[in-house]
Design a protein around this motif. Structure first.
Motif, short mmCIF file in Angstrom:
data_model
loop_
_atom_site.label_atom_id
_atom_site.label_comp_id
_atom_site.label_asym_id
_atom_site.label_seq_id
_atom_site.Cartn_x
_atom_site.Cartn_y
_atom_site.Cartn_z
N TRP A 1 0.82 -1.21 0.00
CA TRP A 1 0.00 0.00 0.00
C TRP A 1 0.86 1.26 0.00
CZ3 TRP A 1 -5.25 -0.18 -0.59
CH2 TRP A 1 -5.87 -1.43 -0.40
N GLY A 2 2.17 1.13 0.22
CA GLY A 2 3.07 2.27 0.17
C GLY A 2 2.86 3.28 1.28
N MET A 3 2.44 2.80 2.48
CA MET A 3 2.10 3.71 3.58
C MET A 3 2.98 3.45 4.80
SD MET A 3 -0.31 5.43 2.12
CE MET A 3 -1.14 6.33 3.42
N ALA A 4 4.25 3.12 4.58
CA ALA A 4 5.14 2.80 5.70
C ALA A 4 5.24 3.95 6.70
CB ALA A 4 6.53 2.44 5.17
N GLY A 5 5.14 5.18 6.21
CA GLY A 5 5.31 6.33 7.08
C GLY A 5 4.18 6.58 8.06
N ILE A 6 3.02 5.95 7.88
CA ILE A 6 1.90 6.22 8.80
C ILE A 6 1.73 5.14 9.85
CG2 ILE A 6 0.69 7.54 7.01
CD1 ILE A 6 -1.41 5.24 6.96
N ARG A 7 2.44 4.02 9.74
CA ARG A 7 2.43 2.97 10.76
C ARG A 7 1.03 2.44 11.05
NH1 ARG A 7 5.33 0.87 9.82
NH2 ARG A 7 5.78 -0.24 11.73
N VAL A 8 0.48 1.71 10.11
CA VAL A 8 -0.82 1.06 10.30
C VAL A 8 -0.68 -0.41 9.94
CG1 VAL A 8 -3.23 0.92 9.59
CG2 VAL A 8 -2.14 3.15 9.88
N GLY A 9 -0.92 -1.28 10.93
CA GLY A 9 -0.89 -2.72 10.72
C GLY A 9 -2.22 -3.33 11.12
N VAL A 10 -2.44 -4.57 10.72
CA VAL A 10 -3.72 -5.24 10.94
C VAL A 10 -3.47 -6.65 11.47
CG1 VAL A 10 -5.98 -5.75 9.95
CG2 VAL A 10 -4.53 -4.03 8.87
N GLN B 1 -5.42 7.49 10.62
CA GLN B 1 -6.67 6.84 10.20
C GLN B 1 -7.19 7.45 8.90
OE1 GLN B 1 -9.67 5.78 13.13
NE2 GLN B 1 -8.26 6.23 14.81
N GLN B 2 -7.12 8.76 8.79
CA GLN B 2 -7.60 9.42 7.57
C GLN B 2 -6.77 9.00 6.36
OE1 GLN B 2 -7.44 13.59 8.62
NE2 GLN B 2 -9.44 13.55 9.62
N LEU B 3 -5.44 8.95 6.53
CA LEU B 3 -4.57 8.57 5.42
C LEU B 3 -4.74 7.10 5.05
CD1 LEU B 3 -1.42 10.58 6.48
CD2 LEU B 3 -2.74 10.92 4.38
N ALA B 4 -4.96 6.25 6.05
CA ALA B 4 -5.21 4.84 5.76
C ALA B 4 -6.50 4.65 4.97
CB ALA B 4 -5.26 4.03 7.06
N LEU B 5 -7.53 5.39 5.33
CA LEU B 5 -8.80 5.33 4.59
C LEU B 5 -8.62 5.81 3.16
CD1 LEU B 5 -11.29 6.60 7.31
CD2 LEU B 5 -11.33 4.34 6.22
N GLU B 6 -7.83 6.87 2.98
CA GLU B 6 -7.56 7.39 1.64
C GLU B 6 -6.84 6.35 0.80
OE1 GLU B 6 -4.93 10.91 -0.51
OE2 GLU B 6 -5.50 11.13 1.60
N ALA B 7 -5.86 5.65 1.41
CA ALA B 7 -5.13 4.61 0.69
C ALA B 7 -6.07 3.48 0.28
CB ALA B 7 -3.99 4.07 1.56
N MET B 8 -6.90 3.04 1.20
CA MET B 8 -7.81 1.92 0.90
C MET B 8 -8.81 2.27 -0.18
SD MET B 8 -8.71 0.26 4.59
CE MET B 8 -7.57 0.54 5.95
N ALA B 9 -9.12 3.55 -0.31
CA ALA B 9 -10.04 3.99 -1.36
C ALA B 9 -9.38 3.95 -2.73
CB ALA B 9 -10.55 5.39 -1.07
N ASN B 10 -8.05 3.83 -2.75
CA ASN B 10 -7.30 3.78 -4.01
C ASN B 10 -6.74 2.38 -4.26
OD1 ASN B 10 -7.24 6.59 -5.13
ND2 ASN B 10 -6.47 7.02 -3.07
N HIS B 11 -7.61 1.37 -4.14
CA HIS B 11 -7.18 -0.01 -4.28
C HIS B 11 -6.62 -0.29 -5.67
CE1 HIS B 11 -8.11 -4.56 -3.70
NE2 HIS B 11 -6.88 -4.26 -3.38
N GLU B 12 -7.19 0.33 -6.69
CA GLU B 12 -6.69 0.10 -8.05
C GLU B 12 -5.26 0.62 -8.19
OE1 GLU B 12 -7.91 -1.63 -10.64
OE2 GLU B 12 -9.42 -2.26 -9.18
N LYS B 13 -4.96 1.74 -7.59
CA LYS B 13 -3.60 2.28 -7.62
C LYS B 13 -2.64 1.32 -6.92
CE LYS B 13 -0.93 6.43 -6.47
NZ LYS B 13 -0.98 7.80 -5.87
N GLN B 14 -3.08 0.77 -5.79
CA GLN B 14 -2.25 -0.21 -5.07
C GLN B 14 -1.97 -1.42 -5.94
OE1 GLN B 14 -3.41 -3.40 -3.91
NE2 GLN B 14 -2.35 -3.82 -1.99
N LYS B 15 -2.99 -1.94 -6.61
CA LYS B 15 -2.80 -3.11 -7.47
C LYS B 15 -1.87 -2.81 -8.63
CE LYS B 15 -7.25 -4.08 -7.95
NZ LYS B 15 -8.50 -4.80 -8.34
N ASN B 16 -1.98 -1.61 -9.18
CA ASN B 16 -1.08 -1.23 -10.28
C ASN B 16 0.37 -1.14 -9.80
OD1 ASN B 16 -3.17 -1.08 -12.14
ND2 ASN B 16 -3.52 1.11 -11.79
N HIS B 17 0.55 -0.59 -8.61
CA HIS B 17 1.90 -0.52 -8.05
C HIS B 17 2.49 -1.92 -7.85
CE1 HIS B 17 1.66 3.81 -6.20
NE2 HIS B 17 1.70 3.80 -7.52
N VAL B 18 1.66 -2.83 -7.35
CA VAL B 18 2.14 -4.20 -7.14
C VAL B 18 2.57 -4.83 -8.46
CG1 VAL B 18 1.39 -6.55 -6.53
CG2 VAL B 18 0.85 -4.63 -5.01
#
Length: 335
Positions: free
Chosen positions: A197-206, A231-248
């Motif tokens: 997800w490219g969000m190492a700087g916000i420190r969110v794990g599950v 939390q706001q940035l994590a939600l923004e990232a999750m809303a961009n799932h297609e971008k995440q898949k393209n990066h992968v």
């Protein structure tokens, strides 16, 4: 124990005036609206993650990176000086660090030289005081997937909780172990927003697992363990799932190019098959190459002193330009 009850635990719904939590009603010194405490239960995050992963919200715990649920699981299940965890070196170092901080023994059962599970050694390593078994798959630092059938056998037979750390699962061809959560109540799966997800700087794990285990983690965590900004940035990232898949997909293609190029270098002795966004590569004169890279502004991870990793550098897959810079320096060093 009785969990801490925050001001936000005592109220649900809409209100016009909040005078319950000793917040600064005048606003934030920084830009943005951060003067109010965040949702301590991460309801919006859980709703979004549940929809993405097909896991019930009652099975989801959000922490400050994966390191927080690792620490909380050890505190939850292990009595210091009595119980122990089992880890399989070479593997992620925070399992051992968290055990040490909590005065819990870490029993080591090394992987085989080809980074597979040593099943005879494992199945003879535990007794009733073994409370947690950490399986990192894809493994860090080797990058390989552990054999799935062996993992099934361990989850069935281990007397405590089996934690499958899937920090790199989005780069893997295999399905996540979250599909097995209903089958195995002693299974906990860790994932993170730091890698794919490219969000190492916000420190969110599950952490995902049995609802009872998740409820206990919620009970012992700090009340506001994830900031409002995170939390706001994590939600923004999750809303961009297609971008995440393209990066992968881009990183997987770059990984294959990197493998192909390294296979043509005579001084490369071995490239461990990777299901992650990095490669563990054995080089001639690895220490010298590592320092040669540093002096020229390219940083890789020297793993040569880790078990089974003699002469190995761990190389993250970067951008096309970054990978080319790395390869140019490899060729320059051996010229």
């Amino acid at each position: 124990m009785k969990a801490y009850s925050s001001a936000r635990d005592e109220f649900e719904g809409e209100a016009e005036v909040f005078l319950d939590a000793n917040e600064n009603a005048l606003g934030s010194a920084a830009s943005g609206h951060f003067n109010r405490y965040p949702d301590p239960h991460h309801k919006a995050l859980k709703e979004r993650w549940s929809a993405l992963k097909g896991v019930g919200q009652e099975r989801i715990f959000f922490g400050n990176g994966s390191d927080e649920p690792i620490d909380l699981l050890i505190r939850l299940f292990c009595e210091p000086g009595k119980d122990y965890i089992i880890t399989l070196p070479p593997t992620y170092g925070m399992y051992k660090v968290s055990a040490s901080i909590n005065a819990v023994e870490n029993k080591l059962v090394p992987l085989t030289p080809d980074f597979e599970l040593d099943m005879p050694a494992l199945t003879s390593a535990w007794d009733e005081h073994a409370k947690l078994l950490f399986l990192c798959s894809p493994n860090n630092p080797s990058g390989n997937l552990l054999r799935r059938q062996d993992m099934h056998e361990l989850i069935k037979s281990f007397p405590g909780i089996v934690v499958v750390d899937e920090a790199y699962i989005d780069f893997s061809p295999e399905a996540s172990w979250i599909d097995e959560l209903e089958k195995y109540p002693n299974l906990v799966v860790l994932q993170t927003l730091s890698k794919a997800w490219g969000m190492a700087g916000i420190r969110v794990g599950v952490a995902m697992g049995d609802p009872y285990v998740i409820a206990m983690l919620e009970k012992i965590k700090p009340p506001y363990n994830l900031s409002l900004a995170n939390q706001q940035l994590a939600l923004e990232a999750m809303a961009n799932h297609e971008k995440q898949k393209n990066h992968v997909q881009t990183l997987l293609a770059e990984r294959e190019k990197l493998i192909h190029a390294l296979e043509g270098v005579e001084q490369v002795r071995k490239i461990v098959p990777s299901a992650a966004n990095f490669l563990l590569v054995e080089f001639d004169r690895a220490d010298e190459l590592f320092h040669f890279m540093i002096e020229r502004g390219v940083i890789v991870r020297n793993r040569t002193r880790e078990l089974h990793c003699e002469g190995c550098l761990r190389v993250t897959v970067g951008t096309s330009a970054e990978n080319q810079r790395f390869l140019t320096l490899v060729n320059d060093f051996y010229a």
